[in-house]
Design a protein around this motif. Structure first.
Motif, PDB file in Angstrom:
ATOM      1  N   PHE A 101       0.816  -1.205   0.000  1.00  0.00           N
ATOM      2  CA  PHE A 101       0.000   0.000   0.000  1.00  0.00           C
ATOM      3  C   PHE A 101       0.855   1.262   0.000  1.00  0.00           C
ATOM      4  O   PHE A 101       0.342   2.365   0.162  1.00  0.00           O
ATOM      5  N   SER A 102       2.149   1.122  -0.223  1.00  0.00           N
ATOM      6  CA  SER A 102       3.069   2.256  -0.110  1.00  0.00           C
ATOM      7  C   SER A 102       2.859   3.314  -1.187  1.00  0.00           C
ATOM      8  O   SER A 102       3.191   4.480  -0.978  1.00  0.00           O
ATOM      9  N   GLN A 103       2.286   2.937  -2.328  1.00  0.00           N
ATOM     10  CA  GLN A 103       2.073   3.906  -3.406  1.00  0.00           C
ATOM     11  C   GLN A 103       0.775   4.700  -3.241  1.00  0.00           C
ATOM     12  O   GLN A 103       0.476   5.580  -4.040  1.00  0.00           O
ATOM     13  N   ARG A 104      -0.019   4.356  -2.235  1.00  0.00           N
ATOM     14  CA  ARG A 104      -1.238   5.100  -1.873  1.00  0.00           C
ATOM     15  C   ARG A 104      -2.262   5.165  -3.007  1.00  0.00           C
ATOM     16  O   ARG A 104      -2.986   6.142  -3.161  1.00  0.00           O
ATOM     17  N   ILE A 105      -2.359   4.125  -3.796  1.00  0.00           N
ATOM     18  CA  ILE A 105      -3.274   4.095  -4.939  1.00  0.00           C
ATOM     19  C   ILE A 105      -4.708   3.943  -4.436  1.00  0.00           C
ATOM     20  O   ILE A 105      -5.011   3.062  -3.635  1.00  0.00           O
ATOM     21  N   VAL A 106      -5.591   4.812  -4.921  1.00  0.00           N
ATOM     22  CA  VAL A 106      -7.020   4.767  -4.591  1.00  0.00           C
ATOM     23  C   VAL A 106      -7.763   4.334  -5.842  1.00  0.00           C
ATOM     24  O   VAL A 106      -7.618   4.937  -6.906  1.00  0.00           O
ATOM     25  N   TRP A 107      -8.569   3.300  -5.735  1.00  0.00           N
ATOM     26  CA  TRP A 107      -9.302   2.755  -6.880  1.00  0.00           C
ATOM     27  C   TRP A 107     -10.766   3.131  -6.777  1.00  0.00           C
ATOM     28  O   TRP A 107     -11.383   3.006  -5.717  1.00  0.00           O
ATOM     29  N   TYR A 108     -11.337   3.583  -7.888  1.00  0.00           N
ATOM     30  CA  TYR A 108     -12.749   3.979  -7.935  1.00  0.00           C
ATOM     31  C   TYR A 108     -13.591   3.053  -8.799  1.00  0.00           C
ATOM     32  O   TYR A 108     -14.760   3.328  -9.040  1.00  0.00           O
ATOM     33  N   GLY A 109     -13.015   1.995  -9.297  1.00  0.00           N
ATOM     34  CA  GLY A 109     -13.717   1.095 -10.196  1.00  0.00           C
ATOM     35  C   GLY A 109     -13.092   1.165 -11.579  1.00  0.00           C
ATOM     36  O   GLY A 109     -12.009   1.736 -11.761  1.00  0.00           O
ATOM     37  N   ASN A 110     -13.770   0.601 -12.558  1.00  0.00           N
ATOM     38  CA  ASN A 110     -13.241   0.560 -13.925  1.00  0.00           C
ATOM     39  C   ASN A 110     -14.124   1.369 -14.863  1.00  0.00           C
ATOM     40  O   ASN A 110     -15.337   1.468 -14.657  1.00  0.00           O
ATOM     41  N   ARG A 111     -13.512   1.919 -15.888  1.00  0.00           N
ATOM     42  CA  ARG A 111     -14.270   2.620 -16.929  1.00  0.00           C
ATOM     43  C   ARG A 111     -15.044   1.582 -17.730  1.00  0.00           C
ATOM     44  O   ARG A 111     -14.558   0.470 -17.980  1.00  0.00           O
ATOM     45  N   PRO A 112     -16.226   1.951 -18.174  1.00  0.00           N
ATOM     46  CA  PRO A 112     -16.994   1.004 -19.018  1.00  0.00           C
ATOM     47  C   PRO A 112     -16.236   0.730 -20.318  1.00  0.00           C
ATOM     48  O   PRO A 112     -15.558   1.630 -20.844  1.00  0.00           O
TER      49      PRO A 112
END
Length: 115
Positions: A101-112
């Protein structure tokens, strides 16, 4: 008066405590009401304790609370019949394959997908 009578009259819900808490309570002049959990109760109480300690850490950001979380995790590892080193190997394998988790990536889902 029996321990079961004491437990029935206790004003607090049952909660798992660290091993030395009863002697610390006695040293303060009080007499704790305790019992030893059977395997099923221990597993249930460990999971409740994990939630409790995580909530306390989240509310405080106190590293001592995080140490309490780790202590409960260690107890859970033993209860599950494995070793902490094994847990660490599993964690390491997941980190190697999926990252940490060191890169602090936040995921919001995928584009259609475009059709």
């Amino acid at each position: 008066m029996s321990v079961s009578d004491d437990i029935a009259r206790a004003s607090r819900p049952a909660k798992l405590v660290r091993d030395k808490i009863p002697q610390l309570v006695r040293a303060s002049g009080e007499e704790p009401i305790t019992s030893i959990a059977d395997d099923t109760e221990y597993r249930r109480l460990l999971r409740l304790k994990l939630r409790e300690e995580v909530e306390e850490f989240v509310a405080s950001d106190d590293v001592e609370e995080l140490a309490d979380v780790l202590e409960v995790v260690r107890a859970l590892v033993v209860d599950l019949g494995t070793e902490f080193d094994t847990l660490e190997q599993i964690r390491d394998h997941k980190a190697a394959n999926r990252g940490g988790f060191s890169q602090r990536i936040v995921w919001y889902g995928n584009r259609p997908k475009l059709t």
